[in-house]
Design a protein around this motif. Sequence first.
Motif, PDB file in Angstrom:
ATOM      1  N   ALA A   1      43.860  47.806  38.564  1.00 17.30           N
ATOM      2  CA  ALA A   1      43.335  47.762  36.924  1.00 17.30           C
ATOM      3  C   ALA A   1      44.604  47.446  36.464  1.00 17.30           C
ATOM      4  O   ALA A   1      45.273  47.394  35.172  1.00 17.30           O
ATOM      5  CB  ALA A   1      42.857  48.858  36.304  1.00 17.30           C
ATOM      6  N   ALA A   2      45.865  48.773  37.469  1.00 18.32           N
ATOM      7  CA  ALA A   2      47.077  48.377  36.779  1.00 18.32           C
ATOM      8  C   ALA A   2      48.007  47.124  36.522  1.00 18.32           C
ATOM      9  O   ALA A   2      48.736  46.922  35.932  1.00 18.32           O
ATOM     10  CB  ALA A   2      48.053  49.390  37.311  1.00 18.32           C
TER      11      ALA A   2
ATOM     12  N   VAL B   1      40.876  48.255  31.397  1.00 14.59           N
ATOM     13  CA  VAL B   1      40.926  49.856  31.102  1.00 14.59           C
ATOM     14  C   VAL B   1      39.643  49.897  31.235  1.00 14.59           C
ATOM     15  O   VAL B   1      38.770  48.871  31.880  1.00 14.59           O
ATOM     16  CB  VAL B   1      40.626  49.311  29.120  1.00 14.59           C
ATOM     17  CG1 VAL B   1      39.504  50.930  28.681  1.00 14.59           C
ATOM     18  CG2 VAL B   1      41.834  48.896  28.304  1.00 14.59           C
ATOM     19  N   LEU B   2      39.518  51.607  31.946  1.00 14.90           N
ATOM     20  CA  LEU B   2      38.868  51.265  32.878  1.00 14.90           C
ATOM     21  C   LEU B   2      37.490  53.320  31.701  1.00 14.90           C
ATOM     22  O   LEU B   2      38.984  53.149  31.284  1.00 14.90           O
ATOM     23  CB  LEU B   2      39.133  52.008  34.352  1.00 14.90           C
ATOM     24  CG  LEU B   2      40.028  50.930  35.095  1.00 14.90           C
ATOM     25  CD1 LEU B   2      40.268  52.174  36.346  1.00 14.90           C
ATOM     26  CD2 LEU B   2      38.690  49.757  35.364  1.00 14.90           C
TER      27      LEU B   2
ATOM     28  N   VAL C   1      34.090  55.420  37.897  1.00 13.73           N
ATOM     29  CA  VAL C   1      34.605  54.701  37.328  1.00 13.73           C
ATOM     30  C   VAL C   1      34.245  53.580  37.398  1.00 13.73           C
ATOM     31  O   VAL C   1      33.312  52.484  38.143  1.00 13.73           O
ATOM     32  CB  VAL C   1      35.888  53.857  38.552  1.00 13.73           C
ATOM     33  CG1 VAL C   1      36.601  52.761  38.117  1.00 13.73           C
ATOM     34  CG2 VAL C   1      36.400  55.409  38.798  1.00 13.73           C
ATOM     35  N   GLU C   2      33.969  52.923  35.953  1.00 11.58           N
ATOM     36  CA  GLU C   2      33.474  51.433  35.303  1.00 11.58           C
ATOM     37  C   GLU C   2      34.106  50.917  34.756  1.00 11.58           C
ATOM     38  O   GLU C   2      35.640  51.135  34.236  1.00 11.58           O
ATOM     39  CB  GLU C   2      32.207  52.020  33.965  1.00 11.58           C
ATOM     40  CG  GLU C   2      31.317  53.205  34.526  1.00 11.58           C
ATOM     41  CD  GLU C   2      29.871  52.877  33.258  1.00 11.58           C
ATOM     42  OE1 GLU C   2      30.542  52.069  32.449  1.00 11.58           O
ATOM     43  OE2 GLU C   2      29.954  54.827  33.510  1.00 11.58           O
ATOM     44  N   GLU C   3      34.332  49.268  35.519  1.00  9.36           N
ATOM     45  CA  GLU C   3      34.936  48.547  35.131  1.00  9.36           C
ATOM     46  C   GLU C   3      35.481  47.622  33.322  1.00  9.36           C
ATOM     47  O   GLU C   3      36.068  46.966  33.311  1.00  9.36           O
ATOM     48  CB  GLU C   3      35.089  47.432  36.295  1.00  9.36           C
ATOM     49  CG  GLU C   3      35.482  48.219  37.551  1.00  9.36           C
ATOM     50  CD  GLU C   3      35.724  47.338  38.446  1.00  9.36           C
ATOM     51  OE1 GLU C   3      36.371  46.175  38.738  1.00  9.36           O
ATOM     52  OE2 GLU C   3      35.478  47.222  39.964  1.00  9.36           O
ATOM     53  N   GLU C   4      34.554  48.552  33.002  1.00  8.93           N
ATOM     54  CA  GLU C   4      34.116  48.001  31.394  1.00  8.93           C
ATOM     55  C   GLU C   4      33.945  48.849  30.467  1.00  8.93           C
ATOM     56  O   GLU C   4      32.655  49.330  30.890  1.00  8.93           O
ATOM     57  CB  GLU C   4      32.259  47.114  31.647  1.00  8.93           C
ATOM     58  CG  GLU C   4      32.770  45.740  32.115  1.00  8.93           C
ATOM     59  CD  GLU C   4      33.677  44.431  32.126  1.00  8.93           C
ATOM     60  OE1 GLU C   4      34.159  44.591  31.336  1.00  8.93           O
ATOM     61  OE2 GLU C   4      34.079  43.836  32.721  1.00  8.93           O
ATOM     62  N   ALA C   5      34.734  48.826  30.031  1.00  8.66           N
ATOM     63  CA  ALA C   5      35.246  49.904  28.946  1.00  8.66           C
ATOM     64  C   ALA C   5      35.158  49.768  27.441  1.00  8.66           C
ATOM     65  O   ALA C   5      35.860  48.721  26.442  1.00  8.66           O
ATOM     66  CB  ALA C   5      36.703  51.099  29.025  1.00  8.66           C
TER      67      ALA C   5
END
Length: 226
Positions: free
Chosen positions: A43-44, A49-50, A100-104
């Motif tokens: 993600a970085a 956005v997580l 952790v959800e990868e869709e925020a």
Amino acid sequence: MRKFYHYMPGDVRDRIDELKNRIDFVTPARQAEFPYLSVLLEAAIDQKVLLIGYESRGERRLRPVQPVGIYASNGLWYCPAYCFLRGGIRVFRCDRIDAVEEEASGYEPLDLRQVHLGNRHEYTAEGQPGGQSDGAEAQKNRNKVRLYAELTAEGVQACEAELWSASLLHIRADGTGWLEGEAPAQDLRFFARFFTGLGNEATVQEPSELVEELKTMLEEMLRKYS
């Protein structure tokens, strides 16, 4: 690294093999688990956005964050990230991230391509380094206290091992020094525990709230062992 090693001359490989038994990096043994390191790192890199589940001070909350990177210190992993709830860079302990959800949805990624582990302290607000509004700056200042503590030479050495102290630590020619600068008001309990561990190697002078927190903590310890 293995390929590079394989094509080296034999005498160089022998020298490296000898060095392997002479150099080591020792970290404390930890029971903590870090299942989301690869997701945070990706993600970085990809500017994502997580939505993370994070526990702090006994309270679990869902927090939308945009990771800057990850680093290891004293056997633990940390993730500096832009926190959309706090409006700035915060450091999260990775073992306290339990989901952790990868869709925020609802949060557009900020342009943090120029922000990295080395300069994250310079990033202050709203997607731009140094770009806080007057109101946000005033609120930030209200949440800060001035920290000042005198240190013996041994106290300086202890502080040099702490990543958070880099911008606060000043060292004199004789090896003694002091910590001076702004610190988050909500972290007074953390600083009290740290200075308690230093014992007579540190003398806290400011803020008065931290001095009182130290007294309270020491009184609790005395009652425990009296």
